[in-house]
Design a protein around this motif. Structure first.
Motif, PDB file in Angstrom:
ATOM      1  N   ARG A 209     -21.784 117.897  74.437  1.00  0.00           N
ATOM      2  CA  ARG A 209     -21.285 117.447  75.740  1.00  0.00           C
ATOM      3  C   ARG A 209     -20.780 118.619  76.579  1.00  0.00           C
ATOM      4  O   ARG A 209     -21.018 118.684  77.789  1.00  0.00           O
ATOM      5  CB  ARG A 209     -20.167 116.429  75.556  1.00  0.00           C
ATOM      6  N   LEU A 210     -20.077 119.549  75.927  1.00  0.00           N
ATOM      7  CA  LEU A 210     -19.572 120.724  76.639  1.00  0.00           C
ATOM      8  C   LEU A 210     -20.733 121.575  77.148  1.00  0.00           C
ATOM      9  O   LEU A 210     -20.722 122.043  78.290  1.00  0.00           O
ATOM     10  CB  LEU A 210     -18.667 121.534  75.714  1.00  0.00           C
ATOM     11  N   LEU A 211     -21.755 121.748  76.304  1.00  0.00           N
ATOM     12  CA  LEU A 211     -22.925 122.514  76.708  1.00  0.00           C
ATOM     13  C   LEU A 211     -23.613 121.851  77.902  1.00  0.00           C
ATOM     14  O   LEU A 211     -23.978 122.522  78.875  1.00  0.00           O
ATOM     15  CB  LEU A 211     -23.909 122.650  75.539  1.00  0.00           C
ATOM     16  N   LEU A 212     -23.785 120.534  77.829  1.00  0.00           N
ATOM     17  CA  LEU A 212     -24.417 119.825  78.943  1.00  0.00           C
ATOM     18  C   LEU A 212     -23.592 119.951  80.225  1.00  0.00           C
ATOM     19  O   LEU A 212     -24.154 120.124  81.317  1.00  0.00           O
ATOM     20  CB  LEU A 212     -24.625 118.358  78.598  1.00  0.00           C
TER      21      LEU A 212
ATOM     22  N   GLN B 270     -19.074 114.541  65.022  1.00  0.00           N
ATOM     23  CA  GLN B 270     -18.217 114.465  66.210  1.00  0.00           C
ATOM     24  C   GLN B 270     -18.068 115.839  66.859  1.00  0.00           C
ATOM     25  O   GLN B 270     -18.103 115.956  68.091  1.00  0.00           O
ATOM     26  CB  GLN B 270     -16.849 113.898  65.838  1.00  0.00           C
ATOM     27  N   ALA B 271     -17.898 116.879  66.022  1.00  0.00           N
ATOM     28  CA  ALA B 271     -17.776 118.234  66.569  1.00  0.00           C
ATOM     29  C   ALA B 271     -19.068 118.650  67.262  1.00  0.00           C
ATOM     30  O   ALA B 271     -19.042 119.253  68.352  1.00  0.00           O
ATOM     31  CB  ALA B 271     -17.419 119.222  65.456  1.00  0.00           C
ATOM     32  N   ALA B 272     -20.204 118.340  66.662  1.00  0.00           N
ATOM     33  CA  ALA B 272     -21.490 118.666  67.283  1.00  0.00           C
ATOM     34  C   ALA B 272     -21.661 117.895  68.589  1.00  0.00           C
ATOM     35  O   ALA B 272     -22.179 118.439  69.573  1.00  0.00           O
ATOM     36  CB  ALA B 272     -22.631 118.352  66.318  1.00  0.00           C
ATOM     37  N   ASP B 273     -21.210 116.652  68.607  1.00  0.00           N
ATOM     38  CA  ASP B 273     -21.311 115.852  69.833  1.00  0.00           C
ATOM     39  C   ASP B 273     -20.437 116.444  70.931  1.00  0.00           C
ATOM     40  O   ASP B 273     -20.854 116.512  72.087  1.00  0.00           O
ATOM     41  CB  ASP B 273     -20.922 114.401  69.550  1.00  0.00           C
ATOM     42  N   ARG B 274     -19.210 116.866  70.556  1.00  0.00           N
ATOM     43  CA  ARG B 274     -18.328 117.502  71.551  1.00  0.00           C
ATOM     44  C   ARG B 274     -18.964 118.790  72.089  1.00  0.00           C
ATOM     45  O   ARG B 274     -18.950 119.048  73.297  1.00  0.00           O
ATOM     46  CB  ARG B 274     -16.964 117.797  70.948  1.00  0.00           C
ATOM     47  N   ALA B 275     -19.552 119.593  71.191  1.00  0.00           N
ATOM     48  CA  ALA B 275     -20.185 120.844  71.611  1.00  0.00           C
ATOM     49  C   ALA B 275     -21.381 120.547  72.519  1.00  0.00           C
ATOM     50  O   ALA B 275     -21.601 121.238  73.523  1.00  0.00           O
ATOM     51  CB  ALA B 275     -20.624 121.650  70.395  1.00  0.00           C
TER      52      ALA B 275
END
Length: 187
Positions: A121-124, A114-119
């Motif tokens: 999404r933020l990067l994108l 989940q943390a990697a997914d949030r990161a």
């Protein structure tokens, strides 16, 4: 004509008026009379005691296995906070402890994902914003330059073309095409 002793009953066997033998019989004792009843009571006590012992011994284990099964179902349904009771010092407790470690590992991995997914999404979102900024500027200046009804003096036109050129270089840097490198060329 038989005699009767204290413990033995006897009688004569007479054939054609002659005594040919004696028969002795033991009188029924209280033990012989109660034997079948006592055996039935004994068997009943053994069966009842075994059933009671099984309930007392295996009942708690069965409940703990049921709790472990319930925790397993909950984890399978997505509740990674579910844990099994670890009380006792037997194999069921060891199994519950191993299950709880597995559930904790699954939860930690799910949180990492989940943390990697949030990161991601933020990067994108950041990359998208950074790419849109020069594109928007370029589009605006190019639309202005392409308007035939708008008469621009040569200095303004050159300045607008310079801005578009600078924004395109900025965009190339953002996407890793520094120095005008083609995306298909090796770096």
């Amino acid at each position: 004509r038989g005699g009767r002793g204290r413990f033995v009953s006897t009688g004569e066997v007479i054939v054609a008026g002659r005594v040919v033998g004696l028969v002795s019989a033991m009188p029924p004792t209280p033990l012989r009379q109660l034997g079948p009843t006592m055996a039935a009571v004994g068997v009943g006590l053994v069966i009842g005691g075994t059933a009671l012992a099984a309930l007392l011994i295996f009942g708690p284990v069965r409940r703990r296995l049921g709790d472990l099964e319930d925790a397993t179902r909950r984890v399978g349904a997505g509740d990674l906070t579910a844990r099994a009771r670890e009380d006792g010092g037997d194999e069921v407790a060891a199994l519950a402890a191993a299950f709880n470690r597995m559930a904790a590992d699954l939860r930690a991995r799910a949180e990492q994902v989940q943390a990697a997914d949030r990161a991601r999404r933020l990067l994108l979102a950041d990359v998208s914003h950074e790419l849109r900024t020069p594109l928007t500027a370029m589009r605006g200046y190019l639309e202005t330059l392409s308007m035939p009804e708008l008469a621009l003096d040569p200095d303004t036109r050159a300045r607008y073309v310079g801005i578009v050129s600078e924004e395109s270089r900025r965009l190339e840097r953002l996407v890793g095409l520094e120095g005008g490198q083609d995306p298909g060329e090796p770096a």
